[in-house]
Design a protein around this motif. Structure first.
Motif: not given
Length: 378
Positions: A137-163
């Motif tokens: 949240a420190d690095n996504t404020t003040p838009v942490s709750l935005e849907d587009d933020t959640a989508s961007a997080k999911a996209t990045l997390q998908a890369v992290l989840d790929d070994p």
């Protein structure tokens, strides 16, 4: 001796044999001994080479099937090892080494491959840590709750989840994530500026004192503050702004209706009585002020309408009293001996005409005129 003829111990044994062969005084026993010595070093050298090549091929297979196979450093190390093995098998000069590849060169290339894999793992771990931090949240404020933020997080997390994702893949994904967050922040700024403009417009409107508008303005400001503190979304701001705009529209509609109702108040037949004229003019002034964007409340308009009604009621009461007094005066005058006198008949006629004119809301026939004419008849 192929493919180990350039190994140091093989070269030395071969040279020793050649020297004996070149010596015309060498005995058969000496030649046989040197030949045997050469064989004794070639066979172990071939076995060592075969063992090293097999191990190298196994390392390549494992590396290509491993999670770090896509890392550029690992790819380069695999290619280097494969080239060294090929050059060693063909007793060819390796471009990078600058000499014919040997068994030790294969071992060295294997070590470099292991180092490249270790470095790829270390780099990936560091990149994962950076990505995880970027999503806090420190690095996504003040838009942490935005849907587009959640989508961007999911996209990045998908890369992290790929070994098999490399440090470079993760770094690229981090940059994409940061760019996405910047876009969300830009969108928020546009929304917030629009909300600020809406608040300014509401403040400068003629409805700023209306309770519903004031509440909507406060609600919008509260949501803006919450969003700035990472506790609300741009959609929340837009919804609150829409609520304010609706409150303003409702206030205008209510004010328009209040004006229409006030203007529709019947004043006949006392429209021109001073107190009614004053009350009507007060309403007209308020309507004009409202039309110019002045701060005229709905309550002001309603009060003005009530004032007109009160003035009409009072004026009508006074008119009724005056009319009654006039009719009594006419009746009394007609019952006197002077009823046929020209002056009396003229006064009665004038009063009767005045009553008719007043009943028709004639501006020249007011209650005061009736009272005066009644006095003349008496």
């Amino acid at each position: 001796m192929t493919p180990v003829s350039n190994e140091a111990n093989v070269l030395a044994a071969a040279k020793s044999l050649k020297d004996i062969l070149d010596n015309e005084n060498a005995t058969a026993a000496e030649i046989e001994a040197k030949t045997t010595a050469l064989t004794d070093v070639v066979d172990p050298a071939k076995e060592a080479r075969d063992t090293q090549v097999t191990a190298a091929n196994d390392d390549v297979t494992a590396a290509e099937a491993g999670d770090n196979a896509n890392d550029q450093g690992v790819k380069d190390a695999i290619a280097t090892l494969q080239q060294v093995v090929s050059d060693a098998n063909n007793e060819a000069t390796n471009t990078d080494l600058g000499h014919i590849a040997l068994t030790q060169d294969i071992a060295d290339a294997m070590t470099k491959l292991a180092d490249a894999i270790s470095q790829a793992q270390s780099d990936r771990a560091a990149a994962v840590e950076q990505a995880t931090d970027a999503m806090t949240a420190d690095n996504t404020t003040p838009v942490s709750l935005e849907d587009d933020t959640a989508s961007a997080k999911a996209t990045l997390q998908a890369v992290l989840d790929d070994p098999t994702a490399t440090a470079a893949d993760i770094t690229d994904a981090i940059n994409d994530f940061k760019n996405a967050i910047d876009d969300v922040r830009d969108d928020r700024q546009v929304v917030d500026e629009a909300a600020a403009d809406a608040l300014t417009a509401a403040t400068n409107s003629g409805y700023a004192d209306e309770q519903a508008v004031q509440q909507a303005m406060q609600d919008l400001q509260d949501v803006r503050d919450q969003a700035a503190a990472d506790g609300a979304t741009s959609a929340d701001i837009t919804a609150a702004q829409t609520a304010l705009e609706n409150a303003l529209a409702a206030a205008k509609s209510t004010q328009d209706q209040a004006i229409a109702d006030a203007q529709a108040i019947a004043t006949n037949p006392v429209t021109n009585e001073p107190e009614v004229v004053a009350a009507t003019q007060k309403l007209a002034d308020l309507v004009a002020e409202a039309a110019d964007g002045g701060d005229v409340s709905i309550a002001d308009i309603v009060a003005a309408g009530q004032a007109i009604t009160a003035a009409v009621v009072d004026a009508e009461s006074q008119r009724d009293d005056a009319n009654d007094a006039a009719q009594t005066a006419i009746t009394d005058a007609q019952a006197t001996n002077q009823a046929e006198e020209p002056g009396v008949t003229a006064a009665i006629s004038q009063l009767q005409d005045l009553l008719t004119q007043a009943a028709n809301d004639d501006p020249n026939a007011l209650t005061a005129d009736i009272i005066a004419a009644t006095a003349a008849v008496k």
